[in-house]
Enzyme design. Structure first.
Site, PDB file in Angstrom:
ATOM      1  N   LEU A 575       0.836  -1.198   0.000  1.00 13.94           N
ATOM      2  CA  LEU A 575       0.000   0.000   0.000  1.00 13.94           C
ATOM      3  C   LEU A 575       0.865   1.240   0.000  1.00 13.94           C
ATOM      4  O   LEU A 575       0.490   2.275  -0.527  1.00 13.94           O
ATOM      5  CB  LEU A 575      -0.883   0.018   1.243  1.00 13.94           C
ATOM      6  CG  LEU A 575      -2.008  -1.011   1.306  1.00 13.94           C
ATOM      7  CD1 LEU A 575      -2.614  -1.058   2.694  1.00 13.94           C
ATOM      8  CD2 LEU A 575      -3.067  -0.667   0.287  1.00 13.94           C
ATOM      9  N   GLY A 576       2.026   1.154   0.623  1.00 11.40           N
ATOM     10  CA  GLY A 576       2.879   2.324   0.677  1.00 11.40           C
ATOM     11  C   GLY A 576       4.146   2.014   1.432  1.00 11.40           C
ATOM     12  O   GLY A 576       4.281   0.949   2.042  1.00 11.40           O
ATOM     13  N   GLY A 578       7.136   3.857   4.010  1.00 11.49           N
ATOM     14  CA  GLY A 578       7.516   5.010   4.815  1.00 11.49           C
ATOM     15  C   GLY A 578       8.944   4.843   5.261  1.00 11.49           C
ATOM     16  O   GLY A 578       9.623   3.882   4.883  1.00 11.49           O
ATOM     17  N   GLY A 579       9.379   5.771   6.064  1.00 16.91           N
ATOM     18  CA  GLY A 579      10.747   5.717   6.534  1.00 16.91           C
ATOM     19  C   GLY A 579      11.044   4.461   7.320  1.00 16.91           C
ATOM     20  O   GLY A 579      12.161   3.977   7.325  1.00 16.91           O
ATOM     21  N   PHE A 580      10.040   3.921   7.997  1.00 10.82           N
ATOM     22  CA  PHE A 580      10.317   2.839   8.915  1.00 10.82           C
ATOM     23  C   PHE A 580       9.930   1.477   8.389  1.00 10.82           C
ATOM     24  O   PHE A 580      10.226   0.468   9.007  1.00 10.82           O
ATOM     25  CB  PHE A 580       9.604   3.080  10.236  1.00 10.82           C
ATOM     26  CG  PHE A 580      10.081   4.325  10.904  1.00 10.82           C
ATOM     27  CD1 PHE A 580      11.308   4.345  11.530  1.00 10.82           C
ATOM     28  CD2 PHE A 580       9.336   5.479  10.861  1.00 10.82           C
ATOM     29  CE1 PHE A 580      11.770   5.500  12.125  1.00 10.82           C
ATOM     30  CE2 PHE A 580       9.797   6.636  11.460  1.00 10.82           C
ATOM     31  CZ  PHE A 580      11.021   6.655  12.091  1.00 10.82           C
ATOM     32  N   GLY A 581       9.261   1.425   7.288  1.00 13.49           N
ATOM     33  CA  GLY A 581       8.883   0.120   6.796  1.00 13.49           C
ATOM     34  C   GLY A 581       7.891   0.219   5.668  1.00 13.49           C
ATOM     35  O   GLY A 581       7.584   1.292   5.167  1.00 13.49           O
ATOM     36  N   VAL A 583       4.078  -0.926   4.139  1.00 12.74           N
ATOM     37  CA  VAL A 583       2.738  -1.300   4.571  1.00 12.74           C
ATOM     38  C   VAL A 583       2.074  -2.157   3.500  1.00 12.74           C
ATOM     39  O   VAL A 583       2.055  -1.799   2.327  1.00 12.74           O
ATOM     40  CB  VAL A 583       1.878  -0.057   4.856  1.00 12.74           C
ATOM     41  CG1 VAL A 583       0.507  -0.483   5.359  1.00 12.74           C
ATOM     42  CG2 VAL A 583       2.554   0.831   5.861  1.00 12.74           C
ATOM     43  N   LYS A 597       2.047  -3.329   8.736  1.00 17.82           N
ATOM     44  CA  LYS A 597       3.285  -2.570   8.550  1.00 17.82           C
ATOM     45  C   LYS A 597       4.462  -3.427   8.973  1.00 17.82           C
ATOM     46  O   LYS A 597       4.524  -3.913  10.097  1.00 17.82           O
ATOM     47  CB  LYS A 597       3.252  -1.304   9.385  1.00 17.82           C
ATOM     48  CG  LYS A 597       4.466  -0.437   9.156  1.00 17.82           C
ATOM     49  CD  LYS A 597       4.271   0.879   9.841  1.00 17.82           C
ATOM     50  CE  LYS A 597       5.161   1.951   9.250  1.00 17.82           C
ATOM     51  NZ  LYS A 597       4.831   3.257   9.751  1.00 17.82           N
ATOM     52  N   ASP A 698       4.500  14.587  13.355  1.00 14.68           N
ATOM     53  CA  ASP A 698       4.634  14.385  11.906  1.00 14.68           C
ATOM     54  C   ASP A 698       3.274  14.451  11.221  1.00 14.68           C
ATOM     55  O   ASP A 698       2.954  13.620  10.384  1.00 14.68           O
ATOM     56  CB  ASP A 698       5.342  13.058  11.628  1.00 14.68           C
ATOM     57  CG  ASP A 698       5.949  13.002  10.231  1.00 14.68           C
ATOM     58  OD1 ASP A 698       6.061  14.076   9.593  1.00 14.68           O
ATOM     59  OD2 ASP A 698       6.290  11.907   9.770  1.00 14.68           O
TER      60      ASP A 698
END
Ligand SMILES: *[C@@H]1O[C@H](CO)[C@@H](O)[C@H](O)[C@H]1NC(C)=O
Ligand SMILES: *[C@@H]1O[C@H](CO)[C@@H](O)[C@H](O)[C@H]1NC(C)=O
Ligand SMILES: *[C@@H]1O[C@H](CO)[C@@H](O)[C@H](O)[C@H]1NC(C)=O
Ligand SMILES: *[C@@H]1O[C@H](CO)[C@@H](O)[C@H](O)[C@H]1NC(C)=O
Ligand SMILES: *[C@@H]1O[C@H](CO)[C@@H](O)[C@H](O)[C@H]1NC(C)=O
Ligand SMILES: *[C@@H]1O[C@H](CO)[C@@H](O)[C@H](O)[C@H]1NC(C)=O
Ligand SMILES: *[C@@H]1O[C@H](CO)[C@@H](O)[C@H](O)[C@H]1NC(C)=O
Length: 924
Positions: A575-576, A578-581, A583, A597, A698
């Site tokens: 789905l997307g 991000g900086g941390f992982g 999803v 995630k 954020d």
């Protein structure tokens, strides 16, 4: 009393000690510097020029003078030092160890000769490293750098590095926040690390490597670095084509000059809206000379440039023959030898194009034998109708023989022998000689193992913004939230695996109390890893023999279940990122959708694990209908996963900025107002209604997710911080997203709830104008939304220009529009105290939204996850679910409790909350 006094004495002693300690070190520093330093004579070191203290401890040193000398090893004792800036001095010698507290290390342009290889071992708080232009003796990027989990900027231009660029700078590495990677003018060699794909790097400078071979291989990995804004890879030995840049919506500066790039400049680059500067000079680029949009600074000068464009006229198309040849060699990666020799717009003029033989102005023979080509055979060969011989033998070609070749009218010979082709041989006319020997799998209907076929280039995974895409669980299983759900999984892991289990997981475990009115939750630490597994329970779900069940109500979910529901973390389910992982979307057997995630693994050290857990523990305390809920999580040896509601309509950013591309309706004004109110309510709750003060840090449209009813929830709590008891302001490591950072936070790192109010104001401005917080497509003075918006607002005449042209607005709407515009401006006030609190924002918005309150029933009820649901309602829903799944067995829950190794009890009686990515520790 006596005790009290001695504490005071002790305290004073410590104080004096601390003071004299830093004093001592600073005097040593002064002595080691041979140049007299102006402004370093006061008896109080805290009054020295460029020195700042916190209490009596030195917090920051900035040297603005040209000084010579060395640095003393005692600097490591400045254990409160955060900022060390000695750029552009003339210090020499070896650079000493620094204290763990350091956040900014800036020593560019000195004469330092080395940095210890283990220098970075303890530097877990470093976020900025600038060591450019020092005469370091040759060294490789030290692996101790991997401990700098907080790293955001690594700038080591001309810093003596040799070897390869380490994989750990990339995705899944230890630096989830790395945005600036500057490694120009070193002596790196070999290929770009594949781990760059999916990384969060925004500015990448690799230009001008000084090694003999320089950096080489292709730059295809750039295609998957979609956060990039600036690419400087010029002055290397890169080969192959320019990759697809269609997902790079922030990219503005691309310097690819002075390499050996081949192929056609892709339309994804020429039509890139964000592009401002591009330099393609001195490559072997082919096809039509690219025409960029107006306003882009281009340098692809054909005269000086070495490129192999077919004409010298920008935008002029190539001849059909040239186009046909280019599409034929595309699957081979536009080999350099061909690009070098194929000049001009007529392959038959002079007969000197490698591999091409002409006759009477038509191509009669293509001879690519033994040229070390790999890739597949293009069906486009068939468009070269005059071909009599097509010779492709002795390469590494993969795939099948395209059936189109069989229809070529003049073909006499096809030689594809000694390759890696497979599949059926098309039926050619009887007079065509077809040679297919030496292809082990030809005639067989399967792909050979080993080198796989070419990727079809159909790279159209939708980029859904940086924020996690998580969402509402639609339908029946809102119950997950009540955590009385049985997860069934098809486990493959048996106990006999003997796999080392991860340390304790926090398990939130609900019981039903006798009266059926309250849910009691006990918190236990489970000794097992990803979900506790009970073997041998047969269920209605799976015919497999190794069916295993997770306890009811356990928020810990097994890795197997998560693998199952996400098709083993398939690319298709993403789905997307991000900086941390990353999803992933998942679907349970009953059709319930969830968002999973998956944390990047390497960055989860012991510290990360502690944080991950405490974050879950803290965040289970917060629960609100406008905050995305955490449904469960998984802690395995190498895996950290969080499971959320699935939000079907994705992030707000998509609806504000990308609606056109994604075929969506633009949001109307009323919808925007209602979303703004939802977000305000969620943030208001975070800020205080949850008893404690949580600060999101954020907030931005990609972290605001929409349900099918277009109601909004705030997500991505990876940076959430809990204010220390009784404190409204505290200092943290700077994190967040440019464009949304409150000025005082960006400068001092001090966080208050007003930091969120500022970000919220920026979001309001974005919702009002349809423009991004930072819009690089605008002229310089308008790039920063807040500045522009304020300017437009002051002037009555320009007021109408801020309205997002995508929405219609009537008289009544215009009134509320003015109110919101004013509110947005207020939220973004320069001084924190001038900004309203979220309670005020809610009070302003609520009456405006009431006017248009939708007539349909509150959609949240339909989704069954209404957090205001009474327990009997919840239970009846759960029973429904239980009835269908038939797997709930309360005996497992008790067995689980008793087997726990130790018990924590700090989690209040709420079954689930939310959490998001963990961060490595904040400074304090
Ligand atoms: C710094 O190094 C350069 C070149 O190595 C040298 O010319 C210069 O004198 C050095 N400066 C000092 C202050 O040592
Ligand atoms: C790093 O920290 C450990 C203990 O925390 C200490 O023993 C070691 O000396 C430190 N190393 C450096 C290079 O500061
Ligand atoms: C790339 O550079 C490395 C190291 O310099 C070298 O071994 C390798 O052969 C080069 N590869 C190509 C394709 O030139
Ligand atoms: C880019 O990502 C796609 C899938 O998203 C993958 O198939 C491809 O191999 C990646 N390319 C590179 C160069 O990493
Ligand atoms: C592009 O690169 C060339 C050198 O290859 C340089 O002379 C020129 O100034 C660059 N142009 C831009 C616009 O950066
Ligand atoms: C070249 O091709 C054209 C059109 O396909 C044809 O008319 C012409 O006769 C060909 N010339 C030769 C020498 O085959
Ligand atoms: C095919 O590839 C292998 C390894 O990638 C290489 O050793 C071999 O020389 C190649 N063969 C040809 C004919 O190019």
């Amino acid at each position: 009393m006596g005790l009290g006094v001695s504490y005071v004495v002790l305290f004073c002693l410590m104080f004096v000690f601390a003071w004299s300690q830093d004093d001592d070190v600073m005097q040593k520093l002064k002595k080691a510097i041979s140049t007299p330093i102006v402004g370093w004579s006061d008896s109080d070191i805290c009054k020295w020029d460029g020195v700042r203290c916190d209490g009596k401890r030195v917090k920051s040193i900035q040297m603005n003078q040209i000084i010579e000398g060395t640095l003393p090893k005692e600097l490591v004792q400045l254990t409160e030092l955060k900022y060390f800036d000695f750029m552009g001095c003339q210090l020499s010698g070896s650079f000493p160890y620094m204290p763990n507290s350091l956040q900014n290390l800036r020593i560019s342009s000195n004469n330092f000769t080395s940095i210890p290889n283990d220098f970075f071992n303890n530097m877990t708080n470093l976020k900025e490293v600038r060591i450019d232009s020092n005469p370091f003796s040759q060294w490789e990027v030290p692996s101790s750098l991997k401990n700098c989990l907080a790293l955001q900027t690594f700038s080591a231009v001309n810093a003596g590095f040799v070897g390869t660029i380490p994989e750990f700078f990339g995705n899944n590495g230890p630096f989830p926040g790395l945005v600036d990677l500057f490694l120009s003018f070193n002596s790196f060699e070999a290929a770009l690390p594949l781990s760059f794909a999916g990384s969060s790097i925004e500015k990448l400078w690799l230009n001008g490597q000084k090694s003999n071979n320089k950096l080489n291989g292709t730059i295809s990995v750039l295609q998957n670095m979609t956060s990039l804004t600036q690419i400087w890879v010029h002055g290397n030995s890169f080969t192959g084509p320019i990759p697809d840049f269609s997902n790079h919506d922030q990219l503005f500066d691309v310097s690819l000059r002075d390499n050996q790039l081949t192929g056609v400049v892709p339309p994804s680059l020429t039509s890139l809206n964000s592009l401002k500067v591009v330099n393609l000079t001195n490559n072997y680029l082919q096809g039509s000379p690219p025409k960029f949009q107006d306003g882009v600074r281009v340098d692809n000068d054909m005269v000086r440039g070495n490129n192999r464009f077919c004409t010298s006229k920008v935008g002029q198309p190539c001849s059909p023959l040239v186009n046909a040849l280019l599409s034929v060699v595309e699957p081979f990666g536009y080999p350099l030898a061909l690009a070098d020799s194929w000049q001009g717009n007529d392959p038959c003029n002079g007969n000197n194009w490698i591999g091409i033989v002409c006759s009477g102005g038509n191509i009669s023979i293509i001879n690519f034998q033994d040229m070390h080509f790999s890739g597949s055979i293009s069906p486009s060969f068939a468009s070269l109708t005059s071909l009599t011989k097509l010779l492709l033998a002795k390469n590494n070609l993969t795939g099948t023989i395209p059936k189109e070749l069989a229809s070529m009218p003049h073909l006499k010979e096809l030689d594809v022998s000694n390759n890696l082709l497979y599949g059926e041989i098309p039926s050619f006319r009887g007079d065509v000689v077809v040679k297919t020997g030496g292809n082990p799998d030809i005639g067989k209907d399967k792909k050979p193992p080993g080198p796989s076929g070419p990727s079809s280039g159909g790279e159209d995974k939708k980029k859904l913004g940086v924020g996690a895409i998580v969402g509402i669980v639609v339908g029946i299983v809102g119950l997950l939230g009540v955590a009385v759900l049985v997860f069934v999984m098809y486990g493959r892991r048996r106990k006999r695996d003997g796999k080392v289990q991860s340390p304790n997981a926090i398990v939130v475990h609900p019981h039903h109390s006798g009266d059926g009115k309250s849910l009691k939750i006990s918190v236990a630490a489970s000794g097992s890893s990803c979900g506790r597994v009970v073997e041998g329970t047969s269920t209605a779900f799976s015919p497999s023999s190794s069916v295993q069940t997770v306890e009811a109500g356990n928020m810990v979910i097994s890795i197997q279940v998560l693998r199952e529901v996400t098709n083993n973390f398939s690319e298709k389910n993403i789905l997307g990122k991000g900086g941390f992982g990353t999803v992933y979307k998942g679907e349970l057997d009953d059709g319930t959708k969830i968002a999973v995630k998956r944390m990047q693994s390497e960055m989860v050290g012991d510290k990360g694990l502690t944080e991950f857990r405490s974050e879950i523990a803290v965040l289970t305390k917060v629960r609100h209908r406008h905050l995305v809920a955490l449904l469960g999580y998984c802690l395995d040896d190498n895996e950290k996963l969080l499971v959320y509601e699935y939000m079907p309509q994705g992030p707000l950013s998509q609806h504000l900025f990308e609606w056109k591309d994604d075929g969506l309706e633009p949001l109307g004004w009323k919808r925007r107002l209602s979303i703004a109110l939802d977000v305000a309510r969620g943030v208001e709750y975070l800020h205080g209604l949850a008893q404690q003060i949580f600060i999101h840090r954020d907030l931005k449209p990609s972290n605001i997710l929409l349900g099918d009813d277009m109601r909004a929830k705030v997500s991505d709590f990876g940076l959430v911080r809990l204010a220390p008891e009784g404190q409204a302001s505290f200092e943290t490591r700077l994190a967040g997203t440019f464009g949304y950072l409150a000025p005082e936070y960006a400068v001092t790192g001090r966080v208050t709830t007003k930091v969120d109010v500022y970000s919220y104001g920026v979001i309001l401005m974005e919702m009002v104008t349809g423009r991004r917080a930072i819009d690089n497509s605008q002229p310089d003075e308008n790039v920063h939304l807040v500045t522009w918006f304020r300017r437009m607002l002051i002037n009555k005449d320009s007021f109408a220009k801020v309205i997002d042209p995508a929405m219609e607005i009537d008289e009544e709407g215009l009134e509320s529009f003015k109110t919101i515009a004013g509110l947005a401006s207020q939220c973004c006030a320069r001084e924190p105290y001038q900004r309203p609190d979220m309670g005020h924002v809610v009070n302003v918005l609520a009456p405006l939204v009431e006017i248009w309150k939708p007539t349909e029933p509150d959609a949240e009820d339909l989704f069954g996850i209404d957090l205001d649901m009474t327990l009997p309602q919840a239970l009846s829903k759960w029973k429904n679910f239980e009835g269908r799944t038939n797997t709930f067995d309360s005996s497992y829950s008790s067995s689980m409790i008793t087997s726990c190794e130790n018990t924590q009890s700090s989690i209040p009686p709420r079954s689930s909350g939310f959490a998001d990515s963990f961060t490595s520790a904040d400074a304090r």
